[in-house]
Design a protein around this motif. Structure first.
Motif, mmCIF file in Angstrom:
data_model
loop_
_atom_site.group_PDB
_atom_site.id
_atom_site.type_symbol
_atom_site.label_atom_id
_atom_site.label_comp_id
_atom_site.label_asym_id
_atom_site.label_seq_id
_atom_site.Cartn_x
_atom_site.Cartn_y
_atom_site.Cartn_z
ATOM 1 N N LEU A 48 82.358 49.062 76.921
ATOM 2 C CA LEU A 48 83.252 47.902 76.863
ATOM 3 C C LEU A 48 82.666 46.723 77.650
ATOM 4 N N SER A 49 82.153 47.020 78.851
ATOM 5 C CA SER A 49 81.610 45.904 79.646
ATOM 6 C C SER A 49 80.344 45.347 79.008
ATOM 7 N N VAL A 50 79.589 46.215 78.323
ATOM 8 C CA VAL A 50 78.386 45.745 77.624
ATOM 9 C C VAL A 50 78.782 44.760 76.525
ATOM 10 N N ILE A 51 79.824 45.128 75.765
ATOM 11 C CA ILE A 51 80.283 44.259 74.674
ATOM 12 C C ILE A 51 80.801 42.928 75.235
ATOM 13 N N ILE A 52 81.593 43.021 76.298
ATOM 14 C CA ILE A 52 82.192 41.790 76.846
ATOM 15 C C ILE A 52 81.113 40.861 77.400
ATOM 16 N N LYS A 53 80.141 41.447 78.106
ATOM 17 C CA LYS A 53 79.076 40.626 78.693
ATOM 18 C C LYS A 53 78.248 39.953 77.590
ATOM 19 N N GLY A 54 77.901 40.749 76.592
ATOM 20 C CA GLY A 54 77.120 40.203 75.473
ATOM 21 C C GLY A 54 77.884 39.125 74.729
ATOM 22 N N SER A 55 79.194 39.366 74.511
ATOM 23 C CA SER A 55 80.010 38.399 73.772
ATOM 24 C C SER A 55 80.108 37.089 74.533
ATOM 25 N N THR A 56 80.238 37.173 75.856
ATOM 26 C CA THR A 56 80.354 35.945 76.662
ATOM 27 C C THR A 56 79.106 35.089 76.501
ATOM 28 N N ARG A 57 77.958 35.741 76.578
ATOM 29 C CA ARG A 57 76.698 34.993 76.445
ATOM 30 C C ARG A 57 76.575 34.401 75.028
ATOM 31 N N SER A 58 76.902 35.215 74.031
ATOM 32 C CA SER A 58 76.826 34.733 72.648
ATOM 33 C C SER A 58 77.771 33.565 72.436
ATOM 34 N N PHE A 59 78.932 33.637 73.069
ATOM 35 C CA PHE A 59 79.912 32.567 72.908
ATOM 36 C C PHE A 59 79.380 31.273 73.539
ATOM 37 N N MET A 60 78.719 31.401 74.680
ATOM 38 C CA MET A 60 78.121 30.220 75.320
ATOM 39 C C MET A 60 77.075 29.599 74.399
ATOM 40 N N LEU A 61 76.280 30.469 73.776
ATOM 41 C CA LEU A 61 75.249 29.959 72.863
ATOM 42 C C LEU A 61 75.877 29.226 71.685
ATOM 43 N N SER A 62 77.008 29.776 71.202
ATOM 44 C CA SER A 62 77.651 29.111 70.062
ATOM 45 C C SER A 62 78.256 27.774 70.484
ATOM 46 N N ILE A 63 78.626 27.651 71.755
ATOM 47 C CA ILE A 63 79.144 26.360 72.242
ATOM 48 C C ILE A 63 78.009 25.321 72.247
ATOM 49 N N TYR A 64 76.804 25.745 72.699
ATOM 50 C CA TYR A 64 75.653 24.829 72.657
ATOM 51 C C TYR A 64 75.390 24.382 71.220
ATOM 52 N N THR A 65 75.441 25.349 70.299
ATOM 53 C CA THR A 65 75.217 25.019 68.892
ATOM 54 C C THR A 65 76.245 24.011 68.411
ATOM 55 N N LEU A 66 77.500 24.270 68.774
ATOM 56 C CA LEU A 66 78.587 23.400 68.326
ATOM 57 C C LEU A 66 78.382 21.975 68.840
ATOM 58 N N ILE A 67 77.979 21.865 70.104
ATOM 59 C CA ILE A 67 77.798 20.528 70.684
ATOM 60 C C ILE A 67 76.695 19.770 69.935
ATOM 61 N N SER A 68 75.546 20.429 69.751
ATOM 62 C CA SER A 68 74.445 19.729 69.070
ATOM 63 C C SER A 68 74.807 19.429 67.608
ATOM 64 N N PHE A 69 75.521 20.354 66.988
ATOM 65 C CA PHE A 69 75.951 20.182 65.591
ATOM 66 C C PHE A 69 76.867 18.969 65.458
ATOM 67 N N MET A 70 77.817 18.866 66.396
ATOM 68 C CA MET A 70 78.791 17.770 66.350
ATOM 69 C C MET A 70 78.114 16.436 66.617
ATOM 70 N N ILE A 71 77.286 16.408 67.658
ATOM 71 C CA ILE A 71 76.647 15.135 68.019
ATOM 72 C C ILE A 71 75.775 14.638 66.857
ATOM 73 N N THR A 72 74.898 15.525 66.341
ATOM 74 C CA THR A 72 73.998 15.097 65.263
ATOM 75 C C THR A 72 74.776 14.757 64.000
ATOM 76 N N GLY A 73 75.678 15.656 63.612
ATOM 77 C CA GLY A 73 76.424 15.455 62.365
ATOM 78 C C GLY A 73 77.261 14.194 62.401
ATOM 79 N N LEU A 74 77.980 14.001 63.517
ATOM 80 C CA LEU A 74 78.858 12.821 63.610
ATOM 81 C C LEU A 74 78.043 11.532 63.668
ATOM 82 N N THR A 75 76.974 11.544 64.478
ATOM 83 C CA THR A 75 76.167 10.328 64.611
ATOM 84 C C THR A 75 75.599 9.916 63.260
#
Lengths: 311, 379
Positions: free
Chosen positions: B156-183
């Motif tokens: 369970l802790s392995v899944i939670i730790k991995g998910s947290t990191r993956s979620f952070m990565l998806s936030i970075y993706t979202l930010i760059s996606f939004m900035i580029t797409g909107l601009t």
């Protein structure tokens, strides 16, 4: 009629050549930028010297490795050499420890991948027809069809891998598991299903079709025209996505002998042998060229067949 | 009071309306099946049994330490995949067995069953939920709801730790996606006529051609190239930094779809009377764009695309692990070895599938909910 000679000439009018010229110009600059970027990868001497290991002088190498400069004349000269060789079908060797020519192996791999892509498309279409038949039962739609479609909707590449594993472990034949997983993972199944559902629900109720029916024309002739437009658009626009899903499966299962495995094995380093970026670069450029032209053709066909334009 | 009213209103919409994705999600058949499966697994696993951790220790025994009594006491015999790869390979080679291919530690097509050397003992089909009497473990006597992996880590802790990191990565993706797409969307849609134009070349044609190139080529190919480039050229960055950069690039490569939608919406609305009226009133462009056009007409596009890109980014991590790029910290790094049978067994596989499918089904329902609520409302 859909395939009137006038219409065929309309598809291939002068504007398509203008667009193809645009694609080639963009591709020229993009490929040059990619070439430069790959050239500055440290330790990638072979890229400059037409696929030989030695022969690169440090006096040229050092400034390029430490400064990302696009105006290095030697890179541009090498790029032109690569282009000249590519036009004559010479893409170098497969890798630095495999001296077979890359071109036949690369085209075979691409063809293998396309075979699987078209198999995935065909299976998706048949499955979506079956699901459209079940669509009339709300309970089945809500509890079986919708959850299955949800997997396809997001066009997630992971789904291909995920379904393949589950399929093979639950005893599905290997090829069937590959085809089903790429059709679900590529999202084409979802798109076909939605298209057929719209045909069933919306298109048949459109004003121009009602008008055509009231004027004495056959209903299905007009629905078929719109169906073909959507079918062509969806099929061709989803090929790159299917291809992406397939790359992952091909890396996981090298016996599929697809282009994904070729790319993957080219970026591996074993011992002193560096990665063969020239192979990755060649495959990428060929695929970009193919998909760009395909995309362009699809757009032209769609515009020419669309009822507004046709009228 | 006003805040409470807002909370009540949105709770009603999100939780109790017939369109609510939470309701749709909770009362659908797959959720029911998944719940039943999980309950069955928990009951079968019997968390209160005296399932000794000595089995777990034996389970992890290196190949060379396995004795004849171990062989006699077990029902199931496998080769050891994790503990000592070199011993495993050399033992096969010493017995002149042929190795066709070693892929993810699986050996296909080779006659490798030699019990004394190749052994892994699985005394129970399911991993222990309560680990007891294990003096070597830090989590001694703690409740491990999903059991342990083969490397003794709490699943369970392995899944939670991995998910947290993956979620952070998806936030970075979202930010760059939004900035580029909107601009790009705003530039191409709203400022189109004011931008650089020279004979056949204009900003629109140049950016349009590049976008077409990105769109028509498989996305994974661009990600491939970006990852290769970053891995080889940014060696001075940490592993985390390189991962972040790769996902930022992924956001940029995915942005043409968003910018196309935004620009077409902007062009459509530019001709509307309300935009002309706002301009005549002297309202600056940025206010017209953000406070009027995007807020009221593009929010559904942004939300829907955000959902898709977050889902795509979550699974890109796994994709890159399948492609053996060796990203070490995300969910993919934990999930892929379980799929290939390295660190987990069938139970872990089921849990992973349930977690992944829940992600997908949730995103699907959020997407449908946004489509129904905003897209239809705003046309």
């Amino acid at each position: 009629m859909i395939l009137e000679p006038k219409l065929v000439s309309k598809i291939f009018d002068l504007s398509i050549f203008k667009d193809i010229a645009k694609v080639f110009i963009t591709l020229f600059f993009t490929s040059y930028i990619l070439y430069t970027l790959f050239s500055i990868v440290p330790g990638q001497k072979s890229f400059f010297t037409n696929y030989e290991f030695d022969g690169w002088d440090d006096e040229y190498l050092q400034p390029i490795q430490y400064n990302i400069i696009f105006d290095q004349p030697v890179i541009f000269k090498n790029y032109l050499d690569w282009l000249k060789n590519a036009f004559s079908g010479n893409f170098g060797n497969i890798s630095h420890d495999d001296y077979e020519p890359l071109a036949p192996y690369m085209f075979d791999s691409i063809m293998n991948s396309f075979r699987l892509v078209f198999l995935g498309i065909a299976i998706s279409f048949v499955l979506s027809l079956f699901f459209i038949f079940l669509y009339q039962y709300p309970f089945i739609y809500k509890n079986i069809i919708e959850p299955l479609i949800s997997m396809s909707m997001l066009h997630l590449l992971f789904i291909a891998f995920f379904l393949f594993e589950v399929g093979v472990r639950s005893g599905l034949p290997y090829n069937v598991a590959v085809a089903i997983s790429i059709s679900f993972g590529g999202g084409v199944f979802y798109d076909y299903f939605i298209m057929l559902r719209d045909m069933y629900e919306k298109v048949s109720k459109k004003d121009y079709i009602t008008f055509a029916v009231n004027s004495g024309f056959k209903k299905y002739k007009h629905i078929l025209a719109e169906f073909l437009i959507n079918l062509i658009t969806i099929t061709f626009s989803r090929i790159p996505i299917l291809f992406s899903g397939l790359i992952m499966l091909e890396v996981y299962k090298p016996e599929l002998e697809g282009v994904g495995y070729l790319i993957w094995r080219s970026i591996q380093t074993s011992g002193d042998v560096p990665p063969s970026f020239h192979a990755v670069y060649s495959v990428t450029i060929i695929l970009i060229l193919f998909f760009s032209v395909l995309f362009l053709l699809t757009e032209h066909i769609r515009q020419s067949l669309s009822p507004k334009e046709y009228k | 009071m006003k805040i409470l009213k807002y909370i009540a209103y949105y709770t009603k919409i999100y939780l109790f309306s017939s369109e609510s994705f939470i309701i749709r999600y909770l009362f659908s058949m797959p959720t029911f099946i998944v719940t039943v499966f999980l309950l069955l697994f928990i009951l079968l696993n019997n968390p209160f049994s005296s399932y000794s951790s000595s089995d777990t220790v034996r389970h992890m025994k290196p190949v060379q330490n396995i004795t004849q009594s171990d062989v006699n006491n077990t029902n199931k015999v496998f080769y050891d995949k994790k503990t000592d790869r070199d011993v495993f390979i050399s033992s096969i080679e010493a017995n002149s067995y042929s190795i066709k291919r070693i892929d993810g530690w699986k050996i296909k097509g080779s006659p490798l069953r030699k019990k004394e050397q190749l052994l892994e003992i699985e005394p129970h089909p399911l991993p222990p939920m309560v680990r007891t009497n294990d003096p070597t473990s830090e989590n001694n006597n703690s409740l491990l709801i999903l059991g342990t992996l083969k490397n003794k880590k709490d699943f369970l802790s392995v899944i939670i730790k991995g998910s947290t990191r993956s979620f952070m990565l998806s936030i970075y993706t979202l930010i760059s996606f939004m900035i580029t797409g909107l601009t790009l969307g705003i530039l191409l849609g709203y400022y189109d006529r004011r931008l650089f134009k020279w004979k056949f070349f204009s900003f629109r044609t140049i950016v349009g051609s590049i976008q077409k190139l990105f769109e028509s080529t498989p996305l994974i190919l661009w990600v491939f190239l970006a990852v290769i480039f970053i891995e080889f050229n940014f060696k001075y960055l940490s592993e985390t930094g390189r991962q972040n950069l790769s996902f930022i690039m992924f956001g940029i490569f995915s942005s043409p779809a968003l910018s196309k939608m935004i620009s077409s919406k902007m062009m459509e609305l530019k001709a509307e009377e309300f935009v002309t009226a706002l301009k005549l009133q002297g309202i600056p462009d940025y206010k017209i764009i953000f406070k009027h056009i995007i807020k009221y007409y593009c929010i559904s596009i942004l939300l829907l695309q955000s959902c898709y890109i977050v889902a795509q980014a979550l699974f890109l991590d796994i994709t890159l692990n399948v492609l053996k790029f060796g990203f070490l910290t995300g969910l993919g790094a934990k999930v892929f070895p379980i799929f290939s049978g390295l660190t987990g067994n069938f139970f872990h596989l089921i849990v992973v599938i349930v977690v992944e499918y829940s992600f997908i089904y949730t995103f699907y329902n959020i997407g449908r909910f946004i489509e129904n609520r905003w897209v239809i409302k705003n046309g």
